[in-house]
Design an enzyme around this catalytic site. Sequence first.
Site, PDB file in Angstrom:
ATOM      1  N   THR A 124      78.349  37.128  93.094  1.00 26.10           N
ATOM      2  CA  THR A 124      76.960  36.805  92.740  1.00 26.10           C
ATOM      3  C   THR A 124      76.098  37.324  93.885  1.00 26.10           C
ATOM      4  O   THR A 124      76.091  36.753  94.976  1.00 26.10           O
ATOM      5  CB  THR A 124      76.752  35.286  92.572  1.00 26.10           C
ATOM      6  OG1 THR A 124      77.641  34.819  91.556  1.00 26.10           O
ATOM      7  CG2 THR A 124      75.318  34.989  92.164  1.00 26.10           C
ATOM      8  N   LYS A 138      72.737  36.522  85.592  1.00 26.51           N
ATOM      9  CA  LYS A 138      73.334  35.412  86.354  1.00 26.51           C
ATOM     10  C   LYS A 138      72.227  34.538  86.958  1.00 26.51           C
ATOM     11  O   LYS A 138      72.346  33.322  87.037  1.00 26.51           O
ATOM     12  CB  LYS A 138      74.251  35.978  87.448  1.00 26.51           C
ATOM     13  CG  LYS A 138      74.810  34.959  88.418  1.00 26.51           C
ATOM     14  CD  LYS A 138      75.919  34.101  87.843  1.00 26.51           C
ATOM     15  CE  LYS A 138      76.361  33.053  88.864  1.00 26.51           C
ATOM     16  NZ  LYS A 138      77.511  32.282  88.442  1.00 26.51           N
ATOM     17  N   LYS A 160      72.624  29.692  98.089  1.00 20.78           N
ATOM     18  CA  LYS A 160      72.658  31.163  98.214  1.00 20.78           C
ATOM     19  C   LYS A 160      72.123  31.789  96.920  1.00 20.78           C
ATOM     20  O   LYS A 160      71.289  32.687  96.937  1.00 20.78           O
ATOM     21  CB  LYS A 160      74.101  31.603  98.487  1.00 20.78           C
ATOM     22  CG  LYS A 160      74.312  33.087  98.701  1.00 20.78           C
ATOM     23  CD  LYS A 160      74.964  33.835  97.566  1.00 20.78           C
ATOM     24  CE  LYS A 160      76.269  33.341  97.034  1.00 20.78           C
ATOM     25  NZ  LYS A 160      76.794  34.139  95.923  1.00 20.78           N
TER      26      LYS A 160
HETATM   27  P1  NAP Z   1      85.391  31.935  98.346  1.00 19.16           P
HETATM   28  O1  NAP Z   1      86.467  31.054  97.846  1.00 19.16           O
HETATM   29  O2  NAP Z   1      84.634  31.524  99.549  1.00 19.16           O
HETATM   30  O3  NAP Z   1      86.022  33.389  98.577  1.00 19.16           O
HETATM   31  C1  NAP Z   1      85.275  34.417  99.116  1.00 19.16           C
HETATM   32  C2  NAP Z   1      86.190  35.602  99.284  1.00 19.16           C
HETATM   33  O4  NAP Z   1      85.448  36.694  99.871  1.00 19.16           O
HETATM   34  C3  NAP Z   1      87.359  35.347 100.230  1.00 19.16           C
HETATM   35  O5  NAP Z   1      88.446  36.103  99.780  1.00 19.16           O
HETATM   36  C4  NAP Z   1      86.836  35.888 101.560  1.00 19.16           C
HETATM   37  O6  NAP Z   1      87.867  36.280 102.445  1.00 19.16           O
HETATM   38  C5  NAP Z   1      86.081  37.088 101.076  1.00 19.16           C
HETATM   39  N1  NAP Z   1      85.039  37.530 102.007  1.00 19.16           N
HETATM   40  C6  NAP Z   1      83.884  36.891 102.284  1.00 19.16           C
HETATM   41  N2  NAP Z   1      83.160  37.597 103.168  1.00 19.16           N
HETATM   42  C7  NAP Z   1      83.875  38.702 103.453  1.00 19.16           C
HETATM   43  C8  NAP Z   1      83.662  39.808 104.282  1.00 19.16           C
HETATM   44  N3  NAP Z   1      82.540  39.930 105.015  1.00 19.16           N
HETATM   45  N4  NAP Z   1      84.609  40.762 104.350  1.00 19.16           N
HETATM   46  C9  NAP Z   1      85.742  40.651 103.605  1.00 19.16           C
HETATM   47  N5  NAP Z   1      86.008  39.623 102.790  1.00 19.16           N
HETATM   48  C10 NAP Z   1      85.080  38.662 102.709  1.00 19.16           C
HETATM   49  O7  NAP Z   1      84.296  32.216  97.205  1.00 19.16           O
HETATM   50  P2  NAP Z   1      84.449  32.127  95.614  1.00 19.16           P
HETATM   51  O8  NAP Z   1      84.211  30.727  95.181  1.00 19.16           O
HETATM   52  O9  NAP Z   1      85.663  32.848  95.193  1.00 19.16           O
HETATM   53  O10 NAP Z   1      83.141  32.942  95.167  1.00 19.16           O
HETATM   54  C11 NAP Z   1      83.101  34.362  95.210  1.00 19.16           C
HETATM   55  C12 NAP Z   1      81.804  34.827  94.532  1.00 19.16           C
HETATM   56  O11 NAP Z   1      81.788  34.329  93.187  1.00 19.16           O
HETATM   57  C13 NAP Z   1      80.528  34.292  95.206  1.00 19.16           C
HETATM   58  O12 NAP Z   1      79.534  35.271  95.145  1.00 19.16           O
HETATM   59  C14 NAP Z   1      80.180  33.077  94.355  1.00 19.16           C
HETATM   60  O13 NAP Z   1      78.787  32.794  94.390  1.00 19.16           O
HETATM   61  C15 NAP Z   1      80.613  33.558  92.985  1.00 19.16           C
HETATM   62  N6  NAP Z   1      80.950  32.479  92.032  1.00 19.16           N
HETATM   63  C16 NAP Z   1      81.678  31.399  92.428  1.00 19.16           C
HETATM   64  C17 NAP Z   1      81.966  30.381  91.501  1.00 19.16           C
HETATM   65  C18 NAP Z   1      82.780  29.164  91.897  1.00 19.16           C
HETATM   66  O14 NAP Z   1      82.805  28.186  91.118  1.00 19.16           O
HETATM   67  N7  NAP Z   1      83.455  29.150  93.033  1.00 19.16           N
HETATM   68  C19 NAP Z   1      81.497  30.482  90.179  1.00 19.16           C
HETATM   69  C20 NAP Z   1      80.785  31.621  89.802  1.00 19.16           C
HETATM   70  C21 NAP Z   1      80.497  32.608  90.738  1.00 19.16           C
HETATM   71  P3  NAP Z   1      88.600  35.190 103.392  1.00 19.16           P
HETATM   72  O15 NAP Z   1      89.715  34.619 102.572  1.00 19.16           O
HETATM   73  O16 NAP Z   1      89.076  35.968 104.559  1.00 19.16           O
HETATM   74  O17 NAP Z   1      87.549  34.170 103.763  1.00 19.16           O
END
Ligand code: NAP
Length: 291
Positions: free
Chosen positions: A97, A172, A240
């Site tokens: 997102t 979104k 965010k």
């Molecule tokens: P998350 O669990 O915090 O995972 C984030 C991922 O991105 C991790 O693999 C992290 O690596 C990696 N990452 C972050 N910054 C990085 C960087 N600078 N360089 C390389 N890797 C990086 O987040 P998530 O919940 O999966 O969400 C991911 C996206 O989907 C976000 O944009 C969020 O807004 C969106 N989203 C989330 C949900 C939800 O319910 N969670 C629903 C819809 C949309 P590490 O493992 O090393 O930290």
Amino acid sequence: MAKVAFIGLGVMGYPMAGHLVKAGHEVKVYNRTQAKAEAWVAQHGGSFGKTPAEAAIDAEIVFVCVGNDQDLYQVTIEAEGALAGMKSGAVLVDHTTASAEAARKLAEVCNSQGYGFIDAPVSGGQAGAENGVLSVMCGGEAATYEKVAPVIDAYAKSQRLLGAAGAGQLAKMMNQICIAGLVQGLAEAIHFGQQAGMDVAEVIDVIQHGAAGSWQMVNRHKTMIEDHYDYGFAVDWMRKDLDIVLSEARRNGARLPVTAIVDQFYAEVQAMGGNRWDTSSLLKVLQKASS
Ligand code: NAP
């Protein structure tokens, strides 16, 4: 079946990449914290790269699902990013997102280097990713979308191309605007019922089948009543997203009075220490004010 890469094995990316394997695709993953990539390979097979560029070599489609715009640039266009490894004609699909501006910028860079680009943020949360039933909102060129849509099907219940690059992110934003108002409305109804001495669960059991019903009401009312807030999308992530929404609204002139104030209520949740609480924790702000 396709040869693909998946970058970002977080709450969402980890199960999404797993569904690609189950659908028969050959998957190479990358995760900044390598232990997660190793665990994913141990569970699903496939392989992992030590950099996004290494994971992207030979892939027909490179999927990304990281945190925000800056993270997205880091794993794509910066040093050792995916674009440095991609082969000509490959497509980058971004599930992060992020802002519409970032999507347009990535589309431009990809196109100038002979790659396709689709912005494809998702809705449906952790459960949607784990069960492979996400809603995917896409932006980009039709011919490029047609190449990736059958692969996205591995974890989508619904998906659609909604316009040019950036349109997925704008869709979104509409999704998040709906959620902000809905959750505040639900929190206010529960708070009102509690103040009025009603059996709130009983009331919701009745009204969820009428015009007030919503996904938030059906899936969150019980946990809100029980004061449990660890069921999915965190307040930090929502802020965010609302920051992206409010910036875009400043650009396009849309008036979002309710969204703007709900963003401030989420700031209050953060001040209460609720950064990782789920978005239904807006109820805590109301309860605090009247206690
Ligand atoms: P998350 O669990 O915090 O995972 C984030 C991922 O991105 C991790 O693999 C992290 O690596 C990696 N990452 C972050 N910054 C990085 C960087 N600078 N360089 C390389 N890797 C990086 O987040 P998530 O919940 O999966 O969400 C991911 C996206 O989907 C976000 O944009 C969020 O807004 C969106 N989203 C989330 C949900 C939800 O319910 N969670 C629903 C819809 C949309 P590490 O493992 O090393 O930290």
